[in-house]
Every structure is written in C-alpha cells, then in structure tokens.
Design a protein around this motif. Structure first.
Motif, PDB file in Angstrom:
ATOM      1  N   ARG A  12     -48.360 -32.327 -22.998  1.00  0.00           N
ATOM      2  CA  ARG A  12     -47.538 -33.037 -22.885  1.00  0.00           C
ATOM      3  C   ARG A  12     -46.493 -32.009 -24.351  1.00  0.00           C
ATOM      4  O   ARG A  12     -47.363 -31.732 -24.700  1.00  0.00           O
ATOM      5  CB  ARG A  12     -46.997 -33.998 -22.607  1.00  0.00           C
ATOM      6  N   PHE A  13     -45.342 -31.844 -24.257  1.00  0.00           N
ATOM      7  CA  PHE A  13     -44.874 -31.329 -25.446  1.00  0.00           C
ATOM      8  C   PHE A  13     -43.664 -32.111 -25.437  1.00  0.00           C
ATOM      9  O   PHE A  13     -42.554 -31.864 -24.486  1.00  0.00           O
ATOM     10  CB  PHE A  13     -44.486 -29.874 -25.360  1.00  0.00           C
ATOM     11  N   GLY A  14     -43.828 -33.439 -26.257  1.00  0.00           N
ATOM     12  CA  GLY A  14     -42.564 -34.281 -25.880  1.00  0.00           C
ATOM     13  C   GLY A  14     -42.407 -34.554 -24.543  1.00  0.00           C
ATOM     14  O   GLY A  14     -43.444 -35.229 -24.012  1.00  0.00           O
ATOM     15  N   GLY A  15     -41.877 -35.091 -23.590  1.00  0.00           N
ATOM     16  CA  GLY A  15     -40.927 -35.003 -22.606  1.00  0.00           C
ATOM     17  C   GLY A  15     -41.438 -34.447 -21.601  1.00  0.00           C
ATOM     18  O   GLY A  15     -41.874 -34.509 -20.173  1.00  0.00           O
ATOM     19  N   LEU A  16     -42.146 -32.903 -21.719  1.00  0.00           N
ATOM     20  CA  LEU A  16     -42.401 -31.786 -21.186  1.00  0.00           C
ATOM     21  C   LEU A  16     -43.611 -31.938 -20.334  1.00  0.00           C
ATOM     22  O   LEU A  16     -44.457 -32.482 -21.781  1.00  0.00           O
ATOM     23  CB  LEU A  16     -42.158 -30.555 -20.941  1.00  0.00           C
ATOM     24  N   VAL A  17     -43.944 -31.904 -18.915  1.00  0.00           N
ATOM     25  CA  VAL A  17     -45.640 -32.196 -18.418  1.00  0.00           C
ATOM     26  C   VAL A  17     -45.227 -30.831 -18.055  1.00  0.00           C
ATOM     27  O   VAL A  17     -45.064 -30.256 -17.282  1.00  0.00           O
ATOM     28  CB  VAL A  17     -45.462 -33.047 -18.162  1.00  0.00           C
ATOM     29  N   ALA A  18     -46.427 -29.794 -19.623  1.00  0.00           N
ATOM     30  CA  ALA A  18     -46.827 -28.473 -19.133  1.00  0.00           C
ATOM     31  C   ALA A  18     -48.138 -28.303 -18.324  1.00  0.00           C
ATOM     32  O   ALA A  18     -48.131 -27.177 -17.767  1.00  0.00           O
ATOM     33  CB  ALA A  18     -47.001 -27.751 -20.319  1.00  0.00           C
ATOM     34  N   VAL A  19     -49.108 -28.999 -18.041  1.00  0.00           N
ATOM     35  CA  VAL A  19     -50.088 -29.103 -17.171  1.00  0.00           C
ATOM     36  C   VAL A  19     -50.426 -30.926 -17.069  1.00  0.00           C
ATOM     37  O   VAL A  19     -50.655 -31.715 -17.484  1.00  0.00           O
ATOM     38  CB  VAL A  19     -51.283 -28.988 -18.165  1.00  0.00           C
ATOM     39  N   ASN A  20     -50.382 -31.233 -15.612  1.00  0.00           N
ATOM     40  CA  ASN A  20     -50.349 -32.596 -15.094  1.00  0.00           C
ATOM     41  C   ASN A  20     -52.024 -32.751 -14.216  1.00  0.00           C
ATOM     42  O   ASN A  20     -51.740 -32.725 -13.165  1.00  0.00           O
ATOM     43  CB  ASN A  20     -49.281 -32.513 -14.166  1.00  0.00           C
ATOM     44  N   ASP A  21     -53.230 -33.232 -14.475  1.00  0.00           N
ATOM     45  CA  ASP A  21     -54.367 -34.198 -14.732  1.00  0.00           C
ATOM     46  C   ASP A  21     -54.632 -32.870 -14.173  1.00  0.00           C
ATOM     47  O   ASP A  21     -55.187 -33.440 -12.432  1.00  0.00           O
ATOM     48  CB  ASP A  21     -53.836 -35.198 -13.233  1.00  0.00           C
ATOM     49  N   VAL A  22     -55.093 -31.940 -14.113  1.00  0.00           N
ATOM     50  CA  VAL A  22     -55.682 -30.844 -13.703  1.00  0.00           C
ATOM     51  C   VAL A  22     -57.032 -30.806 -13.830  1.00  0.00           C
ATOM     52  O   VAL A  22     -57.679 -30.570 -15.085  1.00  0.00           O
ATOM     53  CB  VAL A  22     -54.976 -29.181 -13.863  1.00  0.00           C
ATOM     54  N   SER A  23     -58.008 -30.504 -12.488  1.00  0.00           N
ATOM     55  CA  SER A  23     -59.847 -30.867 -12.571  1.00  0.00           C
ATOM     56  C   SER A  23     -60.383 -29.416 -12.593  1.00  0.00           C
ATOM     57  O   SER A  23     -59.776 -29.125 -10.535  1.00  0.00           O
ATOM     58  CB  SER A  23     -59.780 -31.812 -12.470  1.00  0.00           C
TER      59      SER A  23
END
Length: 243
Positions: A12-23
C-alpha cells in the motif's frame, strides 16, 4: 524445486493498494512472464522482491529463507538480481568497467578486487558484448545498452534474474537475439522472471505467464491458455494494450 515463494504480498502507498494479497511460486530452471495492463502492479512486485519497497503485508522466501525484511544488498547477496526498465550505465566508464563494478565485493569500502579481464570477457560474451568491452556506453546502440544492463546483473552471479521490459525499443531481430541469450542464461542455471509489454516476443519465450490487474491476481497458465483467457482479454481491452 521452488526457488522463490511469494505469499499474500500486499503493498500500500497510503490509501492506494498497488498489490493486493498476491501469492505465487517460481520453480528453479524456469522462464516465467509477469504481465498486466499499465499500472497493474508488476514493477511494484519486483520492487518488493528486491526490497526497494517495504512489504506492507505478506512474505517473500528465496531458497527457503525469508528475505522479506532484507536490505537490497542482502537480497542481491542471497542470489537475486534485477534489470530495471531504465538503463543506467556509468557513462564515463567503459563497458568492461561497468561490468567489473558489479563484481566487486558488496561493500561501500570495496575499492579493489572483482573479476579479472578474462572473467569480464566471459560475462560480456554471455550477452554478445565481448567485442564492445572498450567502448563507452553512450556509443552503443540501444539493444547493446540493454544487454549491458543484463551483463551487470549477471555479474553478481544470481540464481534468479528479474527482467523489467528487456524488449522495450528493440526490433524483431533484436528481440529474437535477446530471447536466445535469455534462454541460454536459463540453460546455464539462471531462473528468469520477465515483465514485458511485447506480447509476441514474451509468449514465444516463456513457459508460463502470470497476470495481475489493478493489483489483483488474475491468472496463471501457459502462454496458449492465457491468450485464450477471457478475463485476461477483458483486462487488456479495458486499457490500451492487446494480448
């Protein structure tokens, strides 16, 4: 054998989720593509692996060791290397000197040591630069500058190489030549993960393609299956690229 294991990676960059729970896992000896529309989080994943960005959540394991909180030089020392989108050779140094810099002991106080001339020649030859060792980087054609970036990375003797846009700005012949060199690196024992927007060149090179979109995991399959995947097609059609 699993070489790299990414588990529940979130950035996350502040409120921005750039990568979300990636496996995902990367098997030793493979060439894998990582694709997605512009801004989907591909380079962010590379930056997290190399500890250029801190990981917000999740873990990164390399050869069975948790490297999530390593510093970048510790990641490199463990056997990972990365070629970024931007080429950044030191203009005042020759091709040979640029390569040698990356063979020096990984210390700010290291002013001597590193590879000898024969070893530097061998590194350069792996990417077709053996005849350009005395040249300055700004005299090289674009394709050779990109090859120099790869030579610098493999000078650190990585087990895993991350390539970000290696085909950018290359013509079809240059892409074929670089693809052959990348395959040879794999045959020599280097596992490779590639981000590139040149779908034709990438799909002819890799054995497996992973897809993310807006930071979310979308697909993971063979190039042939990815080309036919409707969800992937929709993600690209929503942007400016085509598979």
């Amino acid at each position: 054998m699993t070489l790299l294991s990414i588990q529940n990676l979130t950035k996350r960059f502040g409120g921005l989720v750039a990568v979300n729970d990636v496996s995902f896992d990367i098997e030793a000896g493979s060439i894998v593509g990582l694709i997605g529309p512009n801004g989907s989080g591909k380079t962010t994943i590379f930056n997290c692996i190399m500890s250029i960005y801190d990981v917000t959540e999740g873990s990164i394991q390399f050869q069975g060791t948790d490297i999530t909180d390593y510093k970048t030089h510790e990641v490199v020392n463990s056997g990972l290397a990365r070629v970024s989108q931007e080429s950044n050779p030191i203009a005042r140094m020759s091709v040979a000197a640029n390569i040698k810099l990356f063979t020096l002991p990984n210390s700010v106080t290291a002013l001597s040591g590193g590879a000898d001339d024969e070893e530097i020649y061998e590194i350069a030859a792996r990417v077709g630069l053996e005849d350009a060792l005395d040249k300055q980087p700004d005299s090289l054609p674009h394709a050779d500058v990109r090859r120099l970036e790869i030579a610098k990375a493999i000078a650190t003797e990585p087990e895993l190489l991350l390539l970000d846009e290696p085909f950018a700005g290359l013509n079809q012949q240059e892409i074929r030549e670089m693809s052959d060199q990348i395959r040879q690196l794999r045959d020599d024992g280097v596992t490779i993960v590639i981000i590139d927007h040149n779908m034709r060149g990438l799909m002819q090179l890799v054995e497996r393609i992973m897809v993310i979109n807006n930071g979310d995991w979308l697909a993971d399959d063979t190039p042939e299956a990815i080309a036919e995947n409707e969800a992937v097609q929709q993600a690209y059609l929503a942007g400016t690229e085509t598979v």
